[in-house]
Design an enzyme around this catalytic site. Structure first.
Site, PDB file in Angstrom:
ATOM      1  N   HIS A 142      10.573  26.624   6.487  1.00  0.00           N
ATOM      2  CA  HIS A 142      10.921  25.356   5.743  1.00  0.00           C
ATOM      3  C   HIS A 142      10.329  25.452   4.054  1.00  0.00           C
ATOM      4  CE1 HIS A 142      12.322  23.760   9.469  1.00  0.00           C
ATOM      5  NE2 HIS A 142      12.749  22.908   8.953  1.00  0.00           N
ATOM      6  N   HIS A 166      19.682  26.368  12.343  1.00  0.00           N
ATOM      7  CA  HIS A 166      18.650  25.644  11.879  1.00  0.00           C
ATOM      8  C   HIS A 166      18.825  24.111  12.704  1.00  0.00           C
ATOM      9  CE1 HIS A 166      15.259  24.188   8.933  1.00  0.00           C
ATOM     10  NE2 HIS A 166      15.572  23.194   9.523  1.00  0.00           N
ATOM     11  N   GLU A 201      12.317  22.187   0.087  1.00  0.00           N
ATOM     12  CA  GLU A 201      12.992  20.976   0.469  1.00  0.00           C
ATOM     13  C   GLU A 201      12.904  19.733  -0.143  1.00  0.00           C
ATOM     14  OE1 GLU A 201      12.381  20.201   4.648  1.00  0.00           O
ATOM     15  OE2 GLU A 201      13.912  18.713   4.817  1.00  0.00           O
ATOM     16  N   ASP A 207      20.232  20.697  11.402  1.00  0.00           N
ATOM     17  CA  ASP A 207      19.026  20.202  11.192  1.00  0.00           C
ATOM     18  C   ASP A 207      18.609  19.266  12.532  1.00  0.00           C
ATOM     19  OD1 ASP A 207      16.364  20.385  10.225  1.00  0.00           O
ATOM     20  OD2 ASP A 207      16.806  18.947   8.577  1.00  0.00           O
TER      21      ASP A 207
END
Ligand SMILES: [Zn+2]
Length: 333
Positions: free
Chosen positions: A196, A12, A199, A277
């Site tokens: 996603h 990711h 989150e 990320d």
């Protein structure tokens, strides 16, 4: 543990959030984009350093890089550099993602954008001992028609460097309902799916991403604990969570790493891996992420190797690449 020298897997990582500040500055100058950015303030312009109040503030850090990611040769170069940086900290496999639609402001087609990124990745794979693939992101704020365009644009590159599709950006409650048709088409075309979810949004979003969109992996998934049904489904279907510790702190998805819900998920046997990320926006690298959370997961060499192997299996790489990556970690046992 010497995380720097261990082979690592990053599933990711966003291209636009992982650029070298020096390259961004050079390209701003090349295109005469005068925003008052120079050597002294480029880091502050690109990185979260210190306080950040939300995911929305975090996402604003992408405005600047996107200004200089609108030409093929630059996209190729910037991608090459991310792979080079990854290789320099012994990342063995990088699944790099980006949203093609954010790179068409100067007239490139989404297909050309994807081609340029894959070219940069392939050049790095030729030069260095690193494996990788590309995931294209559809943006949650742009709607299903745009997502369909991106998915169709990527088809030429399916399994030729491109292996998956993602939904990224601001997370509204129930967003998955708007992308059912797009993700069904993606699945039919052979895309792997990661989304996603959970989150900044609720655990229900994770359940929707799996049951409505067919997600095989979840980006972040931090709020999984909020939905018992999602928790059961993740466990039963072996859905993998892409955890990004520093980013989660910065976007306020978690208050303190010690309280990161992923620690609990890991102890419950749910498949997780640790990821960056955004190497630049989050001012991190994968070594730093493992150093930050490794001890909280009581990580020792055997458990590290187990996590690596599970991440390899959860990756969207082909069998041959997976075997090569597993071999790499077995050699250091
Ligand atoms: Zn992300």
């Amino acid at each position: 543990m010497d995380f720097l020298n261990l082979p690592k897997i990053d599933l990711h990582c966003h291209l636009d959030g992982s650029l070298r500040p020096g390259s961004v500055l050079e390209l701003l100058r090349k295109y005469n984009i005068d925003l008052g950015i120079n050597e002294t303030n480029i880091d502050d312009a690109l990185k979260i350093r210190g306080h950040c109040d939300s995911l929305l503030t975090y996402l604003k850090k992408f405005d600047l890089p996107l200004k200089i990611m609108q030409d093929k040769e630059d996209l190729e170069r910037l991608t090459y550099e991310v792979f080079e940086d990854a290789k320099n900290e012994n990342i063995a496999y990088l699944e790099l993602r980006f949203a093609p639609v954010l790179h068409i402001n100067k007239g490139l087609s989404q297909e050309e954008v994807i081609g340029a990124v894959i070219k940069g990745m392939n050049r790095a794979k030729d030069d260095y001992d690193i494996e990788g693939n590309i995931i294209i992101c559809c943006m949650k704020n742009l709607g299903e028609e745009e997502a369909l365009k991106t998915i169709k644009a990527g088809y030429t590159y399916m399994n030729k460097g491109l292996v998956g599709v993602d939904l990224a950006g601001k997370e509204d409650i129930g967003f998955a309902h708007k992308y059912i048709r797009a993700m069904r088409l993606a699945k039919d075309m052979g895309y792997n799916i990661t989304v996603h979810a959970g989150e900044a949004g609720p655990g229900q979003n994770i359940l929707d991403a799996i049951s409505l969109l067919g997600a095989q992996r979840i980006g972040h998934g931090t709020n999984l604990y909020q939905s018992d049904e999602a928790f059961r489904l993740v466990k039963k279907n072996n859905i993998f969570l892409e955890v990004c510790p520093t980013s989660n702190l910065q976007t306020k998805a978690v208050d303190r790493l010690e309280k990161h819900p992923a620690i609990y998920y890991y102890k419950e046997g749910i498949g997780i891996c640790i990821n960056t990320d955004n190497r630049t926006v989050s001012n991190t690298d994968l070594t730093a992420e493992f150093e930050a959370i490794g001890h909280l997961l009581s990580m020792d060499r055997p458990s590290y190797i187990k996590m690596y192997e599970r991440a390899v299996e959860a990756s969207f790489a082909d069998r041959e690449t997976k075997d090569k990556l597993i071999d790499k970690v077995r050699r250091i046992k």
